[in-house]
Design a protein around this motif. Structure first.
Motif, mmCIF file in Angstrom:
data_model
loop_
_atom_site.group_PDB
_atom_site.id
_atom_site.type_symbol
_atom_site.label_atom_id
_atom_site.label_comp_id
_atom_site.label_asym_id
_atom_site.label_seq_id
_atom_site.Cartn_x
_atom_site.Cartn_y
_atom_site.Cartn_z
ATOM 1 N N THR A 24 2.770 -7.233 2.408
ATOM 2 C CA THR A 24 3.214 -5.987 3.218
ATOM 3 C C THR A 24 4.759 -5.415 2.828
ATOM 4 N N LEU A 43 1.058 -2.981 1.028
ATOM 5 C CA LEU A 43 0.324 -2.615 2.337
ATOM 6 C C LEU A 43 1.361 -2.245 3.363
ATOM 7 N N GLY A 45 1.336 -2.183 6.493
ATOM 8 C CA GLY A 45 0.452 -2.858 7.552
ATOM 9 C C GLY A 45 0.992 -2.513 9.083
ATOM 10 N N ASP A 46 -0.062 -2.269 10.066
ATOM 11 C CA ASP A 46 0.310 -2.060 11.282
ATOM 12 C C ASP A 46 1.159 -3.217 11.944
ATOM 13 N N SER A 47 0.846 -4.364 11.121
ATOM 14 C CA SER A 47 2.086 -5.455 11.495
ATOM 15 C C SER A 47 3.257 -5.118 11.822
ATOM 16 N N ASP A 85 -2.052 1.430 6.614
ATOM 17 C CA ASP A 85 -2.979 0.834 7.437
ATOM 18 C C ASP A 85 -3.160 1.736 8.782
ATOM 19 N N LYS A 115 -6.341 1.543 5.060
ATOM 20 C CA LYS A 115 -7.313 0.483 5.376
ATOM 21 C C LYS A 115 -7.495 0.643 6.762
ATOM 22 N N HIS A 139 -11.473 -4.244 6.278
ATOM 23 C CA HIS A 139 -10.610 -5.534 6.823
ATOM 24 C C HIS A 139 -11.669 -6.265 8.110
ATOM 25 N N VAL A 182 -10.323 -6.864 3.197
ATOM 26 C CA VAL A 182 -9.481 -7.943 3.499
ATOM 27 C C VAL A 182 -10.362 -8.892 4.381
ATOM 28 N N ILE A 205 -6.442 -13.615 3.396
ATOM 29 C CA ILE A 205 -5.208 -14.107 4.540
ATOM 30 C C ILE A 205 -5.747 -15.125 5.556
ATOM 31 N N VAL A 217 2.048 -11.338 5.005
ATOM 32 C CA VAL A 217 3.168 -10.535 5.634
ATOM 33 C C VAL A 217 4.510 -11.212 4.822
HETATM 34 O O1 KIV Z 1 -1.274 -5.365 9.200
HETATM 35 C C1 KIV Z 1 -1.305 -6.124 8.409
HETATM 36 O O2 KIV Z 1 0.093 -6.522 7.701
HETATM 37 C C2 KIV Z 1 -2.364 -6.531 7.690
HETATM 38 C C3 KIV Z 1 -2.506 -7.752 6.654
HETATM 39 C C4 KIV Z 1 -1.657 -8.922 7.018
HETATM 40 C C5 KIV Z 1 -3.838 -7.827 6.259
HETATM 41 O O3 KIV Z 1 -3.404 -5.994 8.255
#
Ligand code: KIV
Length: 281
Positions: A24, A43, A45-47, A85, A115, A139, A182, A205, A217
């Motif tokens: 990420t 990525l 990511g929405d994380s 994401d 994604k 995912h 994923v 993951i 992450v």
């Molecule tokens: O949002 C994110 O970081 C993710 C990954 C960890 C796969 O979807």
């Protein structure tokens, strides 16, 4: 010289058995570091909702926040394939909205692909995105945007029925035109089975070693948080080092040790003389 990764490269890596690395990134400085280290896929990511923005889950993350950060990551990326994401409610309401929002990642942020979370239930959306020229990564398994419906952040696909459903989800995503998927928090043997039955790569993951690639992450693997999921391996422990550096800075500022001569600028003339000259006028 390194070269820009394409979806074709990622597909070929599965064909020849070369593992895919994905991490990420949420800003240009991290993107630059990870990209120059040679990571295959970045990525956004929405994380980022939890990692950067202090939300309790990924649910509140908006399209505008994602586009803002994806654009920053793009500016720091030269070679990695860039995946944005799609946040919660950016693709669930209608296919038209999904295509419009997916398109924003490519047009406004410069991403190569998007994604989204879900299996059979999003396969028509995936098909529409791909038809519109937007490459999609799926995912499945633990899908954080709908973790509440899954009974929380827990391993998925442990019994025969849910394992069969995940296999069907993965196949539906492949059939819909996704270029990869994923697999989050599922048993390693199930991840192996899914990986073998697909021609598109799986990126795991918390899904064991049998996937075609792995994603983490970045802040977790660098040890920037005290608490991380059990599948995370910390390859560095930066949090204590960062705290130590900050403590030393404060100590040196308070004691007058910083800034020293090496970290200050000098004048060509003596400052006292300058003041005296000014008083004369
Ligand atoms: O949002 C994110 O970081 C993710 C990954 C960890 C796969 O979807």
């Amino acid at each position: 010289m390194k070269k820009k990764r394409t979806i074709k490269d990622i597909t070929r890596m599965k064909e020849v058995g070369e593992k895919i690395t994905m991490l990420t990134a949420y800003d240009a400085s991290f993107a630059r570091l990870l990209d120059s280290a040679g990571v295959d896929v970045l990525l956004v990511g929405d994380s980022l909702g939890m990692v950067l923005l202090g939300y309790e889950s990924t649910v509140p993350v908006t399209m505008d926040e994602m586009i803002h950060h994806a654009g920053a990551v793009k500016r720091g990326t030269e070679n990695a394939l860039l995946v944005g994401d799609m946040p919660f409610m950016s693709y669930q309401v209608s296919i038209v909205e999904a295509v419009r929002n997916g398109g924003r990642f490519l047009k406004e942020a410069g991403c190569d692909a998007v994604k989204l979370e879900g299996g059979i239930e999003v396969s028509e959306t995936v098909q529409a995105l791909v038809r519109a020229g937007i490459s999609v990564m799926g995912h499945i398994g633990l899908t954080p945007q709908t973790a509440g419906q899954l009974g929380g952040y827990r391993v998925q696909g442990k019994d025969a029925e849910s394992a069969r459903k995940l296999l069907a989800d993965a196949r539906a995503l492949e059939k819909a035109g996704a270029f990869g998927v994923v697999l989050e928090c599922i048993p390693d043997s199930l991840a192996g089975l899914i990986t073998e039955s697909l021609t598109i790569p799986t990126i795991g993951i918390g899904a064991g070693v049998n996937c075609d690639g792995q994603v983490l992450v970045t802040h977790d693997l660098l040890g920037m948080f005290d608490v991380v999921p059990s599948f995370v391996k910390k390859y560095a422990n930066l949090a204590p080092q960062m705290k130590e550096a900050v403590a030393l800075f404060m100590e040196e500022v308070r004691s007058g040790q910083y800034p020293d001569d090496e970290h200050s600028f000098s004048m060509k003339v003596d400052a006292q003389t300058l003041l005296a000259e000014k008083d004369d006028t």
